[in-house]
Design an enzyme around this catalytic site. Structure first.
Site, short mmCIF file in Angstrom:
data_model
loop_
_atom_site.label_atom_id
_atom_site.label_comp_id
_atom_site.label_asym_id
_atom_site.label_seq_id
_atom_site.Cartn_x
_atom_site.Cartn_y
_atom_site.Cartn_z
N ALA A 9 0.82 -1.21 0.00
CA ALA A 9 0.00 0.00 0.00
C ALA A 9 0.85 1.27 0.00
CB ALA A 9 -0.92 -0.01 1.22
N ARG A 15 -2.14 7.35 -11.48
CA ARG A 15 -3.21 7.30 -12.48
C ARG A 15 -4.58 7.66 -11.91
NH1 ARG A 15 -1.29 1.38 -14.32
NH2 ARG A 15 -0.40 1.51 -12.23
N GLY A 77 9.26 -0.44 -6.57
CA GLY A 77 8.60 -1.60 -7.16
C GLY A 77 8.01 -2.53 -6.12
N TYR A 365 -38.11 22.33 15.13
CA TYR A 365 -36.69 22.13 15.36
C TYR A 365 -36.51 21.77 16.83
CZ TYR A 365 -31.79 22.90 16.29
OH TYR A 365 -30.49 22.72 16.69
N ASN A 376 -46.45 15.76 23.27
CA ASN A 376 -46.88 16.17 21.94
C ASN A 376 -46.29 17.55 21.65
OD1 ASN A 376 -49.04 15.49 19.66
ND2 ASN A 376 -48.98 17.70 20.04
N ALA A 422 -50.73 27.44 22.38
CA ALA A 422 -50.18 27.75 21.06
C ALA A 422 -49.69 29.19 20.98
CB ALA A 422 -51.23 27.50 19.99
#
Ligand code: UD1
Ligand code: CA
Length: 466
Positions: A9, A15, A77, A365, A376, A422
């Site tokens: 390795a 290439r 090599g 989020y 809930n 709410a």
């Protein structure tokens, strides 16, 4: 017999035309050298030595203590590369597999076959070969009239007759360890590339009267050596097919394997269905009876049995059993959903736990938060976790109800069973079972809609005239 392995390795991989060292290029999400080392591990090699050179530190830090390392400072090599392992393995007795870091498709079954042939014949060397329709670029296996292996000739050193041979050297071998290192001393660089070729060892041993064998793979795809991006894509294609086939034979339904991408290290339970456009990366673990996709990307995430993930992106997230995610949800690192949780459309969760039975159904989020059981969270409710400098935590206890469009300005805690009306902006904590309301009281002005419309029309007309 003791089994050893040497993985080559050290090359740069010119290439590839890449800043990334060749053997670190991923195939199905896993660096090539990682595939090779895993395969070598599967045939019980007692010691694995990786020869590193270009990018030595990067390769080492990727593989860690899965191997031993030797440095090949200059790439002279493949023969020269193997020789570097002498200081570590020179005194060992046994069978040594030599394999290139750029041949990720070689299987452990093939290595077992190679080792068996080698050991049963008491060979000095056994080379793994394949027939290729287009053998260009590979070393050719030259045999005598009786079919016995004589030597290997590199493409660049081939005579026209040798060039016509379609049996190639895959770059994987098994050697008698002592004979390998002895023969390497005799290798020269008198060839077209002026390199010390490992392939010359075959001819050297043969000429010395040693037994040299060849083991031919049935699947030439196994022998792909990745030298450029085209071969990389071919390797990817074969590996992808192999991975999807394995999961299908293990009981996973893959509706369209051609549009499904599963990383090499992903696990999936039986009776799970993968819909088209599913991408599973890294160390993702999927349980059984899940439905994943269409069009979902999961990276390093864990999904328990019976969960459903649709059109969503998960990164380092956990989803509990029978939970549903999406469509169009984004679970970021540290998102942990319990069982039977619902995270619906356009919801983002980051570094937050959401316990069993809770629902965050739309447009929310949830970041840096602890959400209890059966909570809930209404449409559009968000945790306000960041002031531009600090991240702060929101805690929501069991059975709380967070109304739509609520802003929870962290740090803040909503007690068990509390009810947030709410549109409320929660700036301080709400005790158990209290109701919190923080919004401007509504006023109705009778008939005023008509009045305001008339005023607007008059303004528009006066503009036209002027
Ligand atoms: C090599 C073989 C060829 C075979 C092919 C199979 C030789 C001389 N040739 O050719 O017969 O058909 O593999 O894929 O062995 N490396 C080093 N140090 C070096 C040179 C190479 O570590 O000095 C490593 C590379 O990183 C690579 C492997 O050895 O992982 C093979 O080298 P590469 O240059 O790709 O050899 P090929 O030309 O493909
Ligand atoms: Ca190669």
């Amino acid at each position: 017999m003791k089994r050893l392995a040497i993985v080559l390795a050290a090359g740069q991989g010119k290439r590839m035309k890449s800043k990334l060292y060749k053997v670190l290029h991923p195939v199905c999400g896993k660096p090539m050298v990682g595939h090779v080392l895993k395969t070598v591990g599967q045939v019980n090699c007692e010691r694995s030595v990786v020869v590193v050179g270009h990018g030595a530190e990067t390769v080492r830090s990727y593989l860690g203590d899965a191997a031993e390392y030797v440095l090949q400072a200059e790439q002279l090599g493949t023969g020269h590369a193997v020789k570097q392992a002498k200081e570590l393995l020179g005194d060992e007795q046994g069978s040594t597999i030599v394999i290139c870091g750029d041949t990720p498709l070689v299987t452990s079954e093939t290595l077992e076959g190679l080792l068996a042939l080698h050991e049963n014949n008491k060979a000095a060397a056994t080379v793994l070969t394949a027939h290729m329709d287009n053998p260009k670029g590979y070393g050719r296996v030259i045999r005598d009239e009786e079919g016995k292996v004589l030597r290997i000739v590199e493409q660049k050193d081939c005579s026209p007759e040798e060039d016509a041979v379609s049996e190639i050297n895959t770059g994987t071998y098994c050697f008698d360890n002592a004979k390998l290192f002895d023969a390497l001393e005799k290798v020269t660089n008198h060839n077209a590339q002026q390199e010390y070729y490992l392939t010359d060892v075959i001819g050297i041993l043969k000429e010395a009267g040693e037994i040299v064998m060849a083991y031919q793979t049935e699947d030439p795809a196994e022998s792909i050596g990745v030298n450029d991006r085209f071969a990389l894509s071919q390797a990817e294609g074969y590996m992808r097919e192999r991975i999807t086939r394995r999961h299908m034979l293990n009981g996973v339904t893959i509706i369209d394997p051609a549009s499904t991408y599963i990383g090499a290290d992903v696990t999936i339970g039986a009776d799970t269905i993968l819909y088209p456009g599913t991408i599973l990366k890294g160390n993702t673990v999927i349980g059984s009876q899940c439905e994943i996709g269409p069009n979902s990307e999961l990276e390093d995430s864990v999904v328990a049995d019976g969960a459903t993930i649709k059109y969503s992106v998960l990164n380092q997230a956990e989803v509990g059993a029978d939970s549903t995610v999406g469509p169009f949800a984004y679970l970021r690192p540290g998102a942990k959903l319990g069982e039977k949780v619902k995270v619906g459309d356009f919801v983002e969760v980051k570094n937050a736990t959401i316990e069993d039975g809770s629902k965050v159904s739309h447009l929310s989020y949830i970041g840096d938060a602890k959400v209890g059981k059966n909570v809930n969270v209404g449409c559009g409710a968000i945790t306000v976790n960041y002031d531009g400098y600090n991240k702060s935590v929101t805690e929501i206890e069991d059975d709380a109800f967070i109304g739509s469009n609520v802003n929870l300005i962290a740090p803040v805690k909503v007690g068990k069973g509390a009810f947030i009306v709410a549109g409320t902006t929660v700036t301080h904590s709400v005790p158990d079972n209290d109701l919190a309301i923080g919004r401007v009281r509504q006023e109705n002005k009778p008939g005023y809609a008509e009045k305001i419309r008339a005023r607007a029309i008059a303004k528009k007309n006066s503009k036209k005239q002027s």
